[in-house]
Design a protein around this motif. Structure first.
Motif, short mmCIF file in Angstrom:
data_model
loop_
_atom_site.label_atom_id
_atom_site.label_comp_id
_atom_site.label_asym_id
_atom_site.label_seq_id
_atom_site.Cartn_x
_atom_site.Cartn_y
_atom_site.Cartn_z
N TYR A 1 0.76 -1.30 -0.03
CA TYR A 1 0.07 0.03 -0.12
C TYR A 1 0.80 1.22 0.01
O TYR A 1 0.58 2.20 -0.66
CB TYR A 1 -0.98 0.03 0.94
CG TYR A 1 -2.16 1.05 1.23
CD1 TYR A 1 -3.18 0.81 0.90
CD2 TYR A 1 -1.87 2.34 1.57
CE1 TYR A 1 -4.22 1.70 0.69
CE2 TYR A 1 -2.53 3.34 1.74
CZ TYR A 1 -4.07 3.03 1.19
OH TYR A 1 -4.89 3.96 0.84
N PHE B 1 -1.24 -1.24 -5.26
CA PHE B 1 -2.47 -1.48 -4.92
C PHE B 1 -3.24 -2.81 -5.10
O PHE B 1 -4.02 -3.40 -4.32
CB PHE B 1 -3.55 -0.20 -5.44
CG PHE B 1 -3.32 1.07 -4.72
CD1 PHE B 1 -3.03 1.22 -3.24
CD2 PHE B 1 -2.96 2.07 -5.43
CE1 PHE B 1 -2.60 2.55 -2.85
CE2 PHE B 1 -2.51 3.19 -5.19
CZ PHE B 1 -2.37 3.49 -3.78
N ARG C 1 -4.01 -5.42 -2.19
CA ARG C 1 -5.39 -6.13 -2.03
C ARG C 1 -5.23 -7.60 -1.95
O ARG C 1 -5.76 -8.28 -1.12
CB ARG C 1 -6.05 -5.71 -3.43
CG ARG C 1 -7.36 -6.72 -3.57
CD ARG C 1 -7.86 -6.67 -5.11
NE ARG C 1 -6.91 -7.36 -6.05
CZ ARG C 1 -6.63 -7.06 -7.15
NH1 ARG C 1 -7.66 -6.38 -7.93
NH2 ARG C 1 -6.06 -7.74 -7.89
N THR D 1 -8.01 -0.18 0.18
CA THR D 1 -7.42 -0.61 -0.96
C THR D 1 -8.42 -0.63 -2.11
O THR D 1 -8.03 -0.24 -3.33
CB THR D 1 -6.45 -1.81 -1.03
OG1 THR D 1 -5.44 -1.63 0.24
CG2 THR D 1 -5.78 -2.17 -2.15
#
Length: 208
Positions: free
Chosen positions: A146, A151, A155, A178
């Protein structure tokens, strides 16, 4: 700022304002250790569980395993004392002698404290290789990803953490913010609903 369904969730700003919170994530066999203060990223829940070190028979005093363990203890003491450079040095020497998922996990969080996010990501990857079922390592990998604005990777790591430990509220929170960054507000709302059952404070932050 706008709600969780917008492109820039207020939850992220609120996490920045909460820099002094001390979420739990470090490995500590007898007492809790403060996790790095995380800014502008998913915040750990104060109710989440921490990883326990499994005690093993003490090796001989001059064996590599014993030296590695002593270095790990030294690194952990430095981590508790806020000397993160010393902690990194001790953990690195420890894993050279005896690779350990627990040591790599702590190394990753020490790197996060120093804002060395690429190094943190590598350490968490090593931890997950040695212990694929460690939810904390996946959570740490999510934090590092992050920060690096990776991203999709964040995730995936947060999602693995929630699969391994479904009640890890901080991972659901990380997954929720996210999803917003990825432009998936509906998925973020699903995490919000889960958080409303697990941790109302984090749910409030995610909803903005």
């Amino acid at each position: 700022r706008e709600s969780v369904t917008a492109n820039k969730p207020q939850a992220i700003d609120r996490t920045r304002e909460a820099r002094e919170t001390k979420p739990e994530s470090f490995v500590e066999p007898r007492s809790r250790v403060d996790q790095p203060k995380v800014s502008a990223e998913p915040k750990a829940s104060s109710t989440s569980s921490h990883v326990e070190v499994v005690e093993s028979p003490s090796p001989a005093e001059d064996s590599p395993q014993k030296v590695a363990y002593n270095l790990y203890e030294k690194g952990r003491a430095s981590l508790n004392g806020g000397d993160f450079d010393a902690a990194v040095g001790a953990f690195l020497m420890s894993v050279k002698l005896e690779p350990s998922a627990e040591v790599y996990l702590n190394l990753g969080f020490a790197y996060l404290q120093l804002d060395k996010n690429n190094d943190a990501s590598k350490a968490f990857h090593q931890s997950t290789k040695l212990d694929p079922d460690a939810a904390e390592a996946q959570y740490g990998l999510g934090l590092a990803s992050y920060r690096l604005k990776r991203f999709a990777d964040a995730r995936d790591a947060f999602k693995k953490a929630t699969v391994l430990e479904p009640r890890m509220a901080k991972a659901h929170y990380g997954l929720g913010v996210t999803y917003v960054e990825l432009g998936q507000p509906d998925a973020s709302v699903n995490e919000l609903r889960i958080l409303e059952r697990l941790d109302k404070n984090l749910a409030k932050q995610l909803s903005g």
